[in-house]
Design a protein around this motif. Structure first.
Motif, mmCIF file in Angstrom:
data_model
loop_
_atom_site.group_PDB
_atom_site.id
_atom_site.type_symbol
_atom_site.label_atom_id
_atom_site.label_comp_id
_atom_site.label_asym_id
_atom_site.label_seq_id
_atom_site.Cartn_x
_atom_site.Cartn_y
_atom_site.Cartn_z
ATOM 1 N N VAL A 1 0.830 -1.212 0.000
ATOM 2 C CA VAL A 1 0.000 0.000 0.000
ATOM 3 C C VAL A 1 0.863 1.260 0.000
ATOM 4 O O VAL A 1 0.567 2.224 -0.712
ATOM 5 C CB VAL A 1 -0.996 -0.019 1.196
ATOM 6 C CG1 VAL A 1 -1.679 1.334 1.382
ATOM 7 C CG2 VAL A 1 -2.043 -1.115 0.992
ATOM 8 N N ALA A 2 1.962 1.247 0.762
ATOM 9 C CA ALA A 2 2.844 2.432 0.804
ATOM 10 C C ALA A 2 3.362 2.737 -0.603
ATOM 11 O O ALA A 2 3.383 3.900 -1.037
ATOM 12 C CB ALA A 2 4.001 2.188 1.767
ATOM 13 N N GLN A 3 3.735 1.705 -1.350
ATOM 14 C CA GLN A 3 4.241 1.929 -2.713
ATOM 15 C C GLN A 3 3.132 2.412 -3.640
ATOM 16 O O GLN A 3 3.335 3.277 -4.481
ATOM 17 C CB GLN A 3 4.834 0.645 -3.273
ATOM 18 C CG GLN A 3 6.082 0.244 -2.539
ATOM 19 C CD GLN A 3 6.863 -0.814 -3.303
ATOM 20 O OE1 GLN A 3 6.772 -0.921 -4.513
ATOM 21 N NE2 GLN A 3 7.644 -1.595 -2.582
ATOM 22 N N GLN A 4 1.948 1.831 -3.471
ATOM 23 C CA GLN A 4 0.819 2.225 -4.335
ATOM 24 C C GLN A 4 0.463 3.700 -4.104
ATOM 25 O O GLN A 4 0.214 4.445 -5.044
ATOM 26 C CB GLN A 4 -0.395 1.325 -4.056
ATOM 27 C CG GLN A 4 -0.181 -0.107 -4.523
ATOM 28 C CD GLN A 4 -0.998 -1.124 -3.750
ATOM 29 O OE1 GLN A 4 -1.844 -0.785 -2.930
ATOM 30 N NE2 GLN A 4 -0.738 -2.398 -3.999
ATOM 31 N N GLN A 5 0.477 4.109 -2.835
ATOM 32 C CA GLN A 5 0.128 5.505 -2.539
ATOM 33 C C GLN A 5 1.181 6.460 -3.094
ATOM 34 O O GLN A 5 0.858 7.527 -3.599
ATOM 35 C CB GLN A 5 -0.041 5.694 -1.027
ATOM 36 C CG GLN A 5 -1.306 4.997 -0.534
ATOM 37 C CD GLN A 5 -1.468 4.992 0.970
ATOM 38 O OE1 GLN A 5 -0.478 5.039 1.702
ATOM 39 N NE2 GLN A 5 -2.700 4.910 1.437
ATOM 40 N N ALA A 6 2.443 6.050 -3.031
ATOM 41 C CA ALA A 6 3.519 6.906 -3.560
ATOM 42 C C ALA A 6 3.351 7.066 -5.080
ATOM 43 O O ALA A 6 3.486 8.163 -5.622
ATOM 44 C CB ALA A 6 4.879 6.298 -3.228
ATOM 45 N N ILE A 7 3.007 5.981 -5.752
ATOM 46 C CA ILE A 7 2.836 6.029 -7.212
ATOM 47 C C ILE A 7 1.670 6.954 -7.586
ATOM 48 O O ILE A 7 1.707 7.640 -8.599
ATOM 49 C CB ILE A 7 2.582 4.608 -7.788
ATOM 50 C CG1 ILE A 7 3.782 3.695 -7.553
ATOM 51 C CG2 ILE A 7 2.245 4.665 -9.274
ATOM 52 C CD1 ILE A 7 3.532 2.229 -7.890
ATOM 53 N N GLY A 8 0.630 6.990 -6.753
ATOM 54 C CA GLY A 8 -0.581 7.745 -7.090
ATOM 55 C C GLY A 8 -0.519 9.223 -6.758
ATOM 56 O O GLY A 8 -1.456 9.964 -7.070
ATOM 57 N N LYS A 9 0.563 9.651 -6.139
ATOM 58 C CA LYS A 9 0.661 11.045 -5.677
ATOM 59 C C LYS A 9 0.385 12.074 -6.772
ATOM 60 O O LYS A 9 -0.271 13.076 -6.527
ATOM 61 C CB LYS A 9 2.061 11.304 -5.110
ATOM 62 C CG LYS A 9 2.168 11.061 -3.636
ATOM 63 C CD LYS A 9 3.126 12.059 -2.980
ATOM 64 C CE LYS A 9 3.067 11.931 -1.485
ATOM 65 N NZ LYS A 9 3.962 10.878 -0.997
ATOM 66 N N GLY A 10 0.892 11.792 -7.982
ATOM 67 C CA GLY A 10 0.749 12.786 -9.051
ATOM 68 C C GLY A 10 -0.604 12.779 -9.744
ATOM 69 O O GLY A 10 -0.809 13.515 -10.693
ATOM 70 N N LYS A 11 -1.542 11.956 -9.295
ATOM 71 C CA LYS A 11 -2.855 11.778 -9.962
ATOM 72 C C LYS A 11 -2.653 11.239 -11.386
ATOM 73 O O LYS A 11 -1.568 10.821 -11.743
ATOM 74 C CB LYS A 11 -3.641 13.077 -9.971
ATOM 75 C CG LYS A 11 -3.909 13.615 -8.573
ATOM 76 C CD LYS A 11 -5.384 13.778 -8.333
ATOM 77 C CE LYS A 11 -5.603 14.077 -6.879
ATOM 78 N NZ LYS A 11 -6.998 14.254 -6.574
ATOM 79 N N GLY A 12 -3.709 11.295 -12.200
ATOM 80 C CA GLY A 12 -3.596 10.742 -13.548
ATOM 81 C C GLY A 12 -3.290 9.256 -13.485
ATOM 82 O O GLY A 12 -2.418 8.744 -14.179
ATOM 83 N N ILE A 13 -4.023 8.555 -12.600
ATOM 84 C CA ILE A 13 -3.717 7.138 -12.415
ATOM 85 C C ILE A 13 -4.995 6.300 -12.397
ATOM 86 O O ILE A 13 -6.029 6.751 -11.907
ATOM 87 C CB ILE A 13 -2.902 6.966 -11.117
ATOM 88 C CG1 ILE A 13 -2.356 5.556 -11.019
ATOM 89 C CG2 ILE A 13 -3.705 7.259 -9.863
ATOM 90 C CD1 ILE A 13 -1.088 5.485 -10.290
ATOM 91 N N VAL A 14 -4.877 5.095 -12.958
ATOM 92 C CA VAL A 14 -5.946 4.101 -12.844
ATOM 93 C C VAL A 14 -5.311 2.933 -12.103
ATOM 94 O O VAL A 14 -4.293 2.405 -12.554
ATOM 95 C CB VAL A 14 -6.397 3.535 -14.214
ATOM 96 C CG1 VAL A 14 -7.647 2.683 -14.047
ATOM 97 C CG2 VAL A 14 -6.610 4.619 -15.238
ATOM 98 N N MET A 15 -5.886 2.563 -10.967
ATOM 99 C CA MET A 15 -5.320 1.421 -10.231
ATOM 100 C C MET A 15 -6.436 0.423 -9.961
ATOM 101 O O MET A 15 -7.542 0.816 -9.596
ATOM 102 C CB MET A 15 -4.691 1.897 -8.926
ATOM 103 C CG MET A 15 -3.791 0.849 -8.294
ATOM 104 S SD MET A 15 -2.924 1.406 -6.802
ATOM 105 C CE MET A 15 -1.738 2.548 -7.406
ATOM 106 N N ASP A 16 -6.172 -0.850 -10.177
ATOM 107 C CA ASP A 16 -7.193 -1.857 -9.869
ATOM 108 C C ASP A 16 -6.715 -2.808 -8.790
ATOM 109 O O ASP A 16 -5.515 -2.965 -8.578
ATOM 110 C CB ASP A 16 -7.648 -2.607 -11.138
ATOM 111 C CG ASP A 16 -6.613 -3.574 -11.678
ATOM 112 O OD1 ASP A 16 -5.441 -3.482 -11.292
ATOM 113 O OD2 ASP A 16 -6.985 -4.422 -12.504
ATOM 114 N N GLY A 17 -7.681 -3.366 -8.057
ATOM 115 C CA GLY A 17 -7.327 -4.288 -6.977
ATOM 116 C C GLY A 17 -8.533 -4.668 -6.151
ATOM 117 O O GLY A 17 -9.624 -4.910 -6.698
ATOM 118 N N ARG A 18 -8.324 -4.734 -4.832
ATOM 119 C CA ARG A 18 -9.399 -5.145 -3.922
ATOM 120 C C ARG A 18 -9.712 -4.065 -2.888
ATOM 121 O O ARG A 18 -10.789 -4.034 -2.340
ATOM 122 C CB ARG A 18 -8.984 -6.422 -3.152
ATOM 123 C CG ARG A 18 -8.592 -7.620 -4.013
ATOM 124 C CD ARG A 18 -9.784 -8.145 -4.778
ATOM 125 N NE ARG A 18 -9.501 -9.371 -5.505
ATOM 126 C CZ ARG A 18 -8.816 -9.435 -6.642
ATOM 127 N NH1 ARG A 18 -8.326 -8.338 -7.182
ATOM 128 N NH2 ARG A 18 -8.638 -10.596 -7.248
#
Ligand code: CDP
Length: 233
Positions: A116-133
């Protein structure tokens, strides 16, 4: 569409087409697509290869210290390859052995904190589509658009069977069904961030929708949300 960018969170059961729509959206919008499930799969692959005892918290913590995960854009596939310590593991993470163990690994608290820490870091800049649970419920609770995908179980089994049959012609429909049922059960009943619909998520049942119909519907939701979003820095 305006220069504004949002976060799109797509959650749902196994094999209901989350990654298909996420890839289409990323291509259409020029967004970054992150397959969070691939991260849990890569961690599982590392644990299996190194015979890590999932039940031993110290072994799990030490193993996580040795894991680095990143995504590398693959022009040809128009999707990102997942790198586990500099090795492209996009293909081995889809093995049946990983399918059979990933939900147990993803239920471990330390594993979730790490991913989750890595996913949140990746999403910081917005412009993101993330899929999961747990993307709309835990990773990006503030996401402008949350979609909870679902499809008829029989439809999901056949979609996954056809996908797996290409690389594994020995696979049976029963094996696939059993794995999907088991993972859905573990994912929805675990203590840590179980799969559930975030209260502000929109349900998308695509059992009898074409890819185009589904894309049109979601693009409409995105246009509405993007309109309301503040300008992206
Ligand atoms: O492709 P499929 O929908 O079958 O699964 P996936 O998205 O590759 O995810 C594999 C497994 O990782 C799931 O069954 C969950 O156990 C776990 N997962 C999770 O716990 N949280 C996420 N955000 C994504 C996946």
């Amino acid at each position: 569409m305006s220069g504004k960018k949002i976060i799109i969170a797509i959650d749902g059961y196994s094999s209901c087409g989350k990654s298909t729509i996420a890839k289409q959206l990323a291509a259409r919008l020029g967004y970054n697509y992150i397959d969070s499930g691939a991260m849990y799969r890569a961690i599982t692959l590392f644990f299996l290869r190194n015979r890590i005892n999932f039940e031993n918290a110290e072994d799990v913590a030490n193993a996580l210290n040795d894991i680095e995960i990143s995504f590398r854009y693959n022009e040809e596939a128009q999707a990102s390859d997942i790198m586990l310590n500099d090795e492209d593991v996009s293909i081995p993470i889809r093995d049946m052995l990983v399918n059979e163990n990933v939900s147990q690994v993803a239920a471990i608290k330390q594993v979730r904190a790490f991913a989750v820490a890595q996913q949140q870091a990746i999403g910081k800049g917005k412009g993101i589509v993330m899929d999961g649970r747990d993307i709309g419920s835990v990773v990006f609770p503030e996401a402008e658009l949350k979609i909870f995908m679902t499809a008829d179980p029989a439809v999901r089994v056949m979609r996954r069977f056809k996908e797996m049959y290409v690389t594994n012609p020995h696979i049976t429909i029963d094996e696939v069904r059993h794995n999907l049922e088991l993972r859905d059960y573990i994912d929805s009943t675990r203590e840590e961030s179980p799969l559930h619909k975030a209260k502000d998520a929109i349900v998308l049942d695509n059992s009898s929708m074409t890819r185009e119909e589904q894309l049109d519907k979601v693009m409409h939701w995105i246009a509405e949300r993007t309109e309301k979003a503040p300008a992206t820095a």
